[in-house]
Design a protein around this motif. Structure first.
Motif, PDB file in Angstrom:
ATOM      1  N   SER A 195       7.151  70.040 -38.251  1.00  0.00           N
ATOM      2  CA  SER A 195       7.433  71.469 -38.226  1.00  0.00           C
ATOM      3  C   SER A 195       7.639  72.023 -36.829  1.00  0.00           C
ATOM      4  O   SER A 195       8.081  73.147 -36.683  1.00  0.00           O
ATOM      5  CB  SER A 195       6.294  72.230 -38.919  1.00  0.00           C
ATOM      6  N   SER A 196       7.291  71.265 -35.803  1.00  0.00           N
ATOM      7  CA  SER A 196       7.499  71.756 -34.456  1.00  0.00           C
ATOM      8  C   SER A 196       8.949  71.602 -34.015  1.00  0.00           C
ATOM      9  O   SER A 196       9.329  72.040 -32.942  1.00  0.00           O
ATOM     10  CB  SER A 196       6.599  70.992 -33.479  1.00  0.00           C
ATOM     11  N   ILE A 197       9.790  70.968 -34.841  1.00  0.00           N
ATOM     12  CA  ILE A 197      11.151  70.673 -34.412  1.00  0.00           C
ATOM     13  C   ILE A 197      12.163  71.702 -34.917  1.00  0.00           C
ATOM     14  O   ILE A 197      12.909  72.272 -34.140  1.00  0.00           O
ATOM     15  CB  ILE A 197      11.564  69.262 -34.888  1.00  0.00           C
ATOM     16  N   VAL A 198      12.213  71.941 -36.227  1.00  0.00           N
ATOM     17  CA  VAL A 198      13.284  72.777 -36.768  1.00  0.00           C
ATOM     18  C   VAL A 198      12.755  73.808 -37.755  1.00  0.00           C
ATOM     19  O   VAL A 198      11.697  73.658 -38.333  1.00  0.00           O
ATOM     20  CB  VAL A 198      14.354  71.921 -37.485  1.00  0.00           C
ATOM     21  N   SER A 199      13.532  74.853 -37.914  1.00  0.00           N
ATOM     22  CA  SER A 199      13.299  75.849 -38.944  1.00  0.00           C
ATOM     23  C   SER A 199      14.678  76.270 -39.443  1.00  0.00           C
ATOM     24  O   SER A 199      15.699  75.864 -38.891  1.00  0.00           O
ATOM     25  CB  SER A 199      12.530  77.041 -38.388  1.00  0.00           C
ATOM     26  N   TYR A 200      14.731  77.092 -40.499  1.00  0.00           N
ATOM     27  CA  TYR A 200      16.008  77.501 -41.064  1.00  0.00           C
ATOM     28  C   TYR A 200      16.128  79.021 -41.082  1.00  0.00           C
ATOM     29  O   TYR A 200      15.130  79.740 -41.166  1.00  0.00           O
ATOM     30  CB  TYR A 200      16.151  76.976 -42.498  1.00  0.00           C
ATOM     31  N   GLU A 201      17.379  79.500 -41.005  1.00  0.00           N
ATOM     32  CA  GLU A 201      17.669  80.917 -41.145  1.00  0.00           C
ATOM     33  C   GLU A 201      18.772  81.100 -42.172  1.00  0.00           C
ATOM     34  O   GLU A 201      19.632  80.229 -42.346  1.00  0.00           O
ATOM     35  CB  GLU A 201      18.121  81.515 -39.809  1.00  0.00           C
ATOM     36  N   TYR A 244      28.043  84.195 -45.842  1.00  0.00           N
ATOM     37  CA  TYR A 244      26.605  83.974 -45.830  1.00  0.00           C
ATOM     38  C   TYR A 244      26.385  82.638 -45.131  1.00  0.00           C
ATOM     39  O   TYR A 244      26.934  81.626 -45.516  1.00  0.00           O
ATOM     40  CB  TYR A 244      26.052  83.920 -47.250  1.00  0.00           C
ATOM     41  N   THR A 245      25.569  82.595 -44.122  1.00  0.00           N
ATOM     42  CA  THR A 245      25.422  81.412 -43.302  1.00  0.00           C
ATOM     43  C   THR A 245      23.969  80.975 -43.219  1.00  0.00           C
ATOM     44  O   THR A 245      23.142  81.709 -42.708  1.00  0.00           O
ATOM     45  CB  THR A 245      25.956  81.666 -41.875  1.00  0.00           C
ATOM     46  N   ALA A 246      23.699  79.792 -43.749  1.00  0.00           N
ATOM     47  CA  ALA A 246      22.362  79.219 -43.589  1.00  0.00           C
ATOM     48  C   ALA A 246      22.378  78.359 -42.342  1.00  0.00           C
ATOM     49  O   ALA A 246      23.311  77.602 -42.118  1.00  0.00           O
ATOM     50  CB  ALA A 246      21.986  78.379 -44.808  1.00  0.00           C
ATOM     51  N   SER A 247      21.378  78.492 -41.511  1.00  0.00           N
ATOM     52  CA  SER A 247      21.416  77.866 -40.197  1.00  0.00           C
ATOM     53  C   SER A 247      20.164  77.067 -39.919  1.00  0.00           C
ATOM     54  O   SER A 247      19.091  77.361 -40.431  1.00  0.00           O
ATOM     55  CB  SER A 247      21.576  78.934 -39.103  1.00  0.00           C
ATOM     56  N   LEU A 248      20.334  76.062 -39.069  1.00  0.00           N
ATOM     57  CA  LEU A 248      19.219  75.267 -38.560  1.00  0.00           C
ATOM     58  C   LEU A 248      18.927  75.730 -37.150  1.00  0.00           C
ATOM     59  O   LEU A 248      19.779  75.720 -36.295  1.00  0.00           O
ATOM     60  CB  LEU A 248      19.619  73.789 -38.553  1.00  0.00           C
ATOM     61  N   VAL A 249      17.698  76.163 -36.898  1.00  0.00           N
ATOM     62  CA  VAL A 249      17.336  76.720 -35.603  1.00  0.00           C
ATOM     63  C   VAL A 249      16.515  75.703 -34.828  1.00  0.00           C
ATOM     64  O   VAL A 249      15.558  75.148 -35.347  1.00  0.00           O
ATOM     65  CB  VAL A 249      16.526  78.022 -35.762  1.00  0.00           C
ATOM     66  N   THR A 250      16.895  75.476 -33.590  1.00  0.00           N
ATOM     67  CA  THR A 250      16.141  74.570 -32.728  1.00  0.00           C
ATOM     68  C   THR A 250      15.199  75.379 -31.862  1.00  0.00           C
ATOM     69  O   THR A 250      15.629  76.203 -31.065  1.00  0.00           O
ATOM     70  CB  THR A 250      17.099  73.760 -31.837  1.00  0.00           C
ATOM     71  N   GLY A 254      15.352  74.692 -46.498  1.00  0.00           N
ATOM     72  CA  GLY A 254      16.650  75.327 -46.287  1.00  0.00           C
ATOM     73  C   GLY A 254      17.292  75.851 -47.562  1.00  0.00           C
ATOM     74  O   GLY A 254      18.328  76.518 -47.498  1.00  0.00           O
ATOM     75  N   HIS A 255      16.707  75.623 -48.723  1.00  0.00           N
ATOM     76  CA  HIS A 255      17.269  76.082 -49.988  1.00  0.00           C
ATOM     77  C   HIS A 255      16.922  77.555 -50.215  1.00  0.00           C
ATOM     78  O   HIS A 255      15.768  77.963 -50.063  1.00  0.00           O
ATOM     79  CB  HIS A 255      16.741  75.245 -51.156  1.00  0.00           C
ATOM     80  N   LEU A 256      17.920  78.332 -50.605  1.00  0.00           N
ATOM     81  CA  LEU A 256      17.717  79.741 -50.943  1.00  0.00           C
ATOM     82  C   LEU A 256      17.590  79.832 -52.461  1.00  0.00           C
ATOM     83  O   LEU A 256      18.527  79.507 -53.188  1.00  0.00           O
ATOM     84  CB  LEU A 256      18.904  80.588 -50.454  1.00  0.00           C
ATOM     85  N   LYS A 257      16.423  80.295 -52.945  1.00  0.00           N
ATOM     86  CA  LYS A 257      16.182  80.298 -54.382  1.00  0.00           C
ATOM     87  C   LYS A 257      15.724  81.668 -54.874  1.00  0.00           C
ATOM     88  O   LYS A 257      15.024  82.394 -54.152  1.00  0.00           O
ATOM     89  CB  LYS A 257      15.123  79.252 -54.749  1.00  0.00           C
ATOM     90  N   ALA A 258      16.139  81.988 -56.101  1.00  0.00           N
ATOM     91  CA  ALA A 258      15.660  83.193 -56.782  1.00  0.00           C
ATOM     92  C   ALA A 258      14.573  82.758 -57.763  1.00  0.00           C
ATOM     93  O   ALA A 258      14.786  81.835 -58.561  1.00  0.00           O
ATOM     94  CB  ALA A 258      16.800  83.869 -57.528  1.00  0.00           C
TER      95      ALA A 258
END
Length: 633
Positions: A42-48, A57-63, A122-126
């Motif tokens: 978890s110290s490496i990546v997160s998602y937006e 609509y843009t899902a992104s990988l944040v460093t 990274g999955h967007l779910k309802a």
């Protein structure tokens, strides 16, 4: 909401979401959804998940550490304009997306959905409530392999599932293995970690026909040849891999996501090759000797080989005779033991495991395979490899748990002692060992507080039975998360009795050679005088690891924080034990006060003087009697 004197709203929390949206809430520009916790590393990546001016609509990988850089994973929306795979920030616009009943922008949402959440994968779910739990519907209809790190760090995403990188030359060398064989999406680890001091033994594993998504990617040269790129990466310890694209050399570090090139979406680099740095074992090379005559050389070599071969044959006959005699004595001994479990033939276990084809784990003494007995019951078959200490471990295991039975001890179904083969057959534990759940996890798979609490109590009950419930007192001597197995309902079972010691009821302590795992061994091992309180100390370490969600020795931490026990004692003195509660679990944080009280029980078990530690039966009573726990606190 924050209102001014005229009762006009000047700020509201709805405009600043974290990872979720509820009905009536809008996603606005420059206020993306961001995952709370990411992958196991978890110290490496997160998602937006964000919107831009074109209503893409843009899902992104944040460093982390590079806040202005995001790697676009997928664009999906009304505009067909292509987007650069790397972009900085959305252009200012007045486009907002409101989560309404049945819709979210152009996304179709289940009518009964109550909230939308961006998961740590990274999955967007309802999510909608379907008794007895919330169930999510994925809003991004894209290939699962298009998500960065869908198979974890260094995991390869394929249509048939996740795997680890393999050598394209097929020379039989295994450089990467799954972190968890039962959960291949957790990623892979290097069999031989990269060592900066042993760069001379490093080489490259080439992957072709794949898409690569690194956490960090930087151009090192636009004119270097492939040979020069390899040399540059080998001489740079921070370079974990490099990519060669049309004469340009890119260094990759901080993690690598790999997918077959049929995937579409994020940061695609088709028709290019990536070279992952791997550590090879040093190969001893024979030194060349200068001799004056080939004739004398032949005589010397021939005589030497003949002498060695003769000595080898003599030793082999002696060893085989001794082993045969020892095995006959051992097998007769096992047959004469009362209350023994089923004795299988080697051929039977070979059929049960389908010729040992499904390996589910391995350890210092051998391999573990999944099998199914004729009635249909699942078993785990441990095939011990080696002699001497392995035979002692085998006899100790059979002798210790062959005739005892307790809900919180692993069940030995049977064994095999035939010629040179030593196998143990256990009841299969569907959820594997405890370390796989507390050291490698994300927010969604993190164990909840009540499950962790039950696991701790189960371990305590198993140890209390060994120490006080058997005809002979049994000291386990190797309590650690890897030796705690979990069944399908997360009931904990103490396993691996290969190092255990049986002592009489009237004995208070025993003198024995040092055994166990560093980090879990009590101070009294220095004197080799051991009591059951050595298990109590190991139990205290395991409890801390469960509550803090990290191993006892974590080399990714700096200085004194590397050792959990040292960090725990410092935080205890400062009155800051809340800081140690597992940060990767919201449920653990919600129950932090109760978790800290459990830490205090662990501290009771970790006293340096073994006589001051509690018995495991006292610990069980403390856990089960809430009134007693309140009084103790």
């Amino acid at each position: 909401m924050l209102l001014n004197k005229a009762s006009d709203m000047v700020w509201q929390s709805f405009h600043h979401p974290t990872d979720s949206l509820v009905l009536g809430q809008s996603l606005m520009l420059q206020h993306p959804l961001t995952t709370n916790v990411s992958l196991p590393n978890s110290s490496i990546v997160s998602y937006e998940f964000a919107i831009n001016a074109s209503v893409n609509y843009t899902a992104s990988l944040v460093t982390y550490g590079e806040p202005t850089f995001t790697a676009s994973m997928v664009t999906y929306g009304e505009s067909t304009a292509s987007m650069d795979p790397y972009y900085v920030s959305p252009i200012l616009s007045y486009v907002d997306l409101e989560f309404q009943k049945g819709k979210f922008g152009s996304f179709s949402v289940p009518a009964s959905a109550k909230f939308i959440q961006l998961g740590s994968d990274g999955h967007l779910k309802a999510y909608e409530w379907k008794d007895p739990k919330w169930e999510g519907t994925d809003l991004l209809p894209i290939d699962p392999c298009s998500y960065p790190f869908a198979c974890g760090n260094y995991g390869v995403c394929l249509k048939e599932g996740c795997s680890c990188p393999v050598d394209a030359n097929e020379n039989g060398t295994t450089y990467f293995k799954p972190i968890n064989y039962t959960k291949p999406d957790l990623g892979c680890y290097a069999v031989s970690p990269i060592s900066c001091e042993s760069s001379i033994h490093q080489s490259f594993l080439e992957l072709q026909g794949y898409n690569f998504h690194p956490v960090k990617k930087y151009l090192i040269s636009e004119t270097k040849t492939l040979k020069e790129c390899k040399a540059l990466c080998l001489n740079n310890c921070s370079c974990e891999a490099f990519m060669d694209t049309e004469g340009s050399c890119y260094f990759l570090s901080g993690g690598l996501s790999i997918a077959k090139s049929y995937s579409s979406g994020y940061g695609t680099y088709n028709d290019n090759s990536a070279f992952i740095k791997v550590q090879s074992s040093p190969i001893s090379q024979s030194s060349n000797k200068n001799v004056s005559s080939p004739k004398y050389t032949s005589v010397i070599v021939g005589s030497t080989l003949g002498a060695i071969f003769g000595v080898f044959l003599i030793c082999a006959f002696i060893i085989l005779g001794f082993r045969k005699g020892f095995q006959e004595v051992e097998e007769d001994y096992l047959d004469n033991m009362l209350g023994m479990p089923t004795r299988f033939s080697y051929e039977e276990l070979k059929n049960v495991t389908k010729n040992f084809s499904n390996k589910i784990g391995e350890g210092g003494f051998g391999y573990v395979f999944h099998g199914t007995l004729p009635p249909g019951s699942e078993v785990a078959v441990k095939h011990l490899v080696g002699f001497g200490a392995v035979n002692k471990s085998f006899v100790a295991e059979v002798q210790t748990i062959g005739s005892i039975n307790h809900f919180n001890l692993v069940s030995l179904v049977g064994f095999c002692a035939e010629k040179f083969n030593r196998l143990l057959v256990y009841k299969y534990m569907a959820n594997g060992s405890l370390d796989r759940w507390i050291f490698y996890k994300n927010q969604e798979s993190a164990l909840r507080w009540q499950i962790r609490k039950k696991i701790i109590i189960d371990i305590a009950k198993g140890l209390a039975y060994l120490h006080e419930g058997c005809n002979q007192k049994i000291i386990h001597l190797d309590i650690k998360p890897q030796n705690i197995l979990l069944d399908e309902n997360f009931n904990a079972k103490v396993s691996d009795f290969g190092l255990s010691k049986l002592i009489g009821r009237d004995q208070s302590r025993v003198v024995t050679a040092m055994r166990g795992t560093p980090g879990y061994m009590a101070l009294e091992w220095l004197s080799s005088v051991i009591t059951e309180k050595a298990d109590v100390y190991s139990f205290g370490i395991v409890v801390l690891e469960i509550l803090c969600g990290r191993p006892n020795v974590d080399k990714s931490q700096l200085g004194e924080d590397m050792h959990l026990l040292r960090l725990f004692r410092r935080k205890q003195e400062e009155g800051l034990l809340l800081d140690l509660v597992d940060q990767c679990s919201d449920d653990m944080q919600s129950n932090a006060t109760e978790v800290v009280e459990m830490m205090k029980v662990a501290a009771w078990c970790l006293q340096n003087e073994y006589a001051r530690r509690p018995s495991m039966s006292a610990v069980v009573k403390l856990f089960e009697d809430s009134n007693l726990l309140d009084k103790w606190q």
